[in-house]
Write an enzyme that holds these catalytic residues in place. Structure first.
Site, short mmCIF file in Angstrom:
data_model
loop_
_atom_site.label_atom_id
_atom_site.label_comp_id
_atom_site.label_asym_id
_atom_site.label_seq_id
_atom_site.Cartn_x
_atom_site.Cartn_y
_atom_site.Cartn_z
N ASP A 55 0.87 -1.18 0.00
CA ASP A 55 0.00 0.00 0.00
C ASP A 55 0.90 1.23 0.00
O ASP A 55 2.10 1.14 0.23
CB ASP A 55 -0.89 -0.01 1.26
N SER A 56 0.29 2.38 -0.21
CA SER A 56 1.03 3.63 -0.16
C SER A 56 1.50 3.96 1.25
O SER A 56 2.32 4.86 1.43
CB SER A 56 0.14 4.76 -0.69
N TYR A 104 -0.63 8.47 -2.52
CA TYR A 104 -0.73 8.16 -3.95
C TYR A 104 -1.96 8.85 -4.55
O TYR A 104 -2.04 9.04 -5.76
CB TYR A 104 -0.89 6.65 -4.16
N CYS A 107 -4.11 -1.13 -2.09
CA CYS A 107 -4.33 0.31 -2.17
C CYS A 107 -5.30 0.53 -3.33
O CYS A 107 -5.07 0.03 -4.43
CB CYS A 107 -3.00 1.00 -2.46
N ASN A 108 -6.37 1.25 -3.06
CA ASN A 108 -7.36 1.47 -4.12
C ASN A 108 -6.77 2.27 -5.27
O ASN A 108 -7.01 1.97 -6.44
CB ASN A 108 -8.57 2.23 -3.55
N THR A 109 -5.97 3.28 -4.93
CA THR A 109 -5.42 4.14 -5.98
C THR A 109 -4.45 3.34 -6.86
O THR A 109 -4.50 3.42 -8.09
CB THR A 109 -4.70 5.35 -5.34
N GLU A 140 -5.43 9.13 9.98
CA GLU A 140 -4.03 9.00 10.42
C GLU A 140 -3.77 9.81 11.68
O GLU A 140 -2.83 9.51 12.42
CB GLU A 140 -3.09 9.38 9.27
N CYS A 166 -11.36 3.36 -0.32
CA CYS A 166 -10.04 3.83 0.09
C CYS A 166 -9.68 3.03 1.34
O CYS A 166 -10.54 2.79 2.19
CB CYS A 166 -10.08 5.32 0.40
N THR A 167 -8.41 2.66 1.41
CA THR A 167 -7.97 1.79 2.50
C THR A 167 -8.34 2.28 3.90
O THR A 167 -8.54 1.49 4.81
CB THR A 167 -6.44 1.66 2.45
N HIS A 168 -8.34 3.60 4.06
CA HIS A 168 -8.55 4.15 5.41
C HIS A 168 -10.01 4.15 5.86
O HIS A 168 -10.29 4.23 7.05
CB HIS A 168 -8.07 5.61 5.45
N1 DGL Z 1 -4.09 3.85 0.17
C1 DGL Z 1 -4.74 4.91 -0.56
C2 DGL Z 1 -5.99 4.35 -1.25
O1 DGL Z 1 -6.56 3.35 -0.86
C3 DGL Z 1 -5.09 6.09 0.32
C4 DGL Z 1 -3.90 6.91 0.77
C5 DGL Z 1 -3.16 7.57 -0.40
O2 DGL Z 1 -3.66 8.54 -0.99
O3 DGL Z 1 -2.09 7.11 -0.73
O4 DGL Z 1 -6.43 4.90 -2.23
#
Ligand code: DGL
Length: 272
Positions: free
Chosen positions: A11-12, A43, A74-76, A153, A185-187
């Site tokens: 993940d990012s 990301y 990571c979704n992105t 975060e 999104c992961t969060h």
């Molecule tokens: N992990 C990213 C996602 O799921 C979120 C955090 C980022 O922008 O890197 O898209």
């Protein structure tokens, strides 16, 4: 034996730990090597080229651990780099977008689905594309919610500030009467209860982290790649790597995973 090789997850940054957590729960016999790109997060505001370059470097790093499969947690990165990785890799690779899209397409009753995520994920329209392939009548509405990542975060999981931001972001999805919302999104699974409160109980929330772990288990089972034994004590079942200093990562990880993560090694990812 290849079955005993670890699963590589990246993940990012810290967000992919929501995916790690689901894999750990659903597949307690698996070893996992997790990489969080904490030096280059976020990301969500970066271009496809940059995200793809980062993803390739991380994959090269994970392959030094002889991983049997890669999870793009990571979704992105799933939105922008997964297709390239699928073409380039000779081990199975899975992202978080398709599993979430599949469940949303099946779950909706009125055909109106909302997707929330980073700017990059929403502007890629990737969730829409996948959902449309499965349910061509679905109406999909995306909404970028960039402030959710820093709120999570900062640990503001249950906080009036998060409630207020959620109300503002989600108002337009309430107005168009969606009955299914993808936490793209992961969060976001970490503020699921806030989102649920704002959306109301009629709206079904889809957590791609959970669905990805489920799909991964099915995929590894079909390919006869599931681990055959429980890793013993001292076997380093879970290993964590980051691209920036580890202390903040370890603190966050321990706040969401009841496992006792003691260390994460810093890696110079630009070398890969
Ligand atoms: N992990 C990213 C996602 O799921 C979120 C955090 C980022 O922008 O890197 O898209």
């Amino acid at each position: 034996m290849i079955q005993d090789a670890p699963i590589g997850v990246f993940d990012s940054g810290v967000g992919g730990l929501t995916v790690f957590r689901e894999i750990m729960r659903q597949m307690p016999n698996e070893k996992i090597v997790y990489f969080g790109d904490t030096a280059r997060v976020p990301y969500g505001s970066k271009s496809k080229d940059t995200i793809t370059r980062y993803a390739r470097q991380i994959v090269r790093f994970l392959q030094t651990h002889q991983v049997k499969t890669i999870v793009v947690a990571c979704n992105t990165a799933s939105a922008y780099a997964l297709e390239e990785l699928e073409k380039e890799l000779d081990i199975p690779v899975i992202g978080v977008v398709k599993p979430g899209a599949r469940v949303a397409a099946e779950a909706t009753r009125n055909g109106r689905i909302g997707v929330i995520g980073t700017e990059a994920t929403i502007s890629s329209s990737i969730y829409s594309q996948y959902i449309k392939e499965l349910n061509s009548n679905a109406i999909i509405s995306g909404k970028a919610c960039p402030l959710f990542v820093p709120l999570v975060e900062e640990g503001l999981l249950q906080d009036p500030v998060t409630d207020e931001i959620a109300k503002r972001y989600l108002a337009e999805l309430i107005d168009i009467d969606i009955d299914t919302l993808i936490l793209g999104c992961t969060h976001y699974p970490l503020i699921r209860s806030t989102i649920a409160k704002v959306m109301g109980e009629r709206v079904n929330l889809v957590n791609p982290a959970y669905e990805t772990a489920r799909e991964l288990k099915g995929m590894l089972g079909e390919m006869d790649l599931l681990s055959r034994s429980q890793p013993g004590l001292g076997s380093n079942q879970y290993q964590f790597y980051v691209s920036d200093k580890a202390d903040k990562f370890i603190r966050f990880a321990n706040s969401i995973i009841k496992y006792g993560i003691l260390s994460a090694k810093q890696v110079n990812i630009e070398e890969f």
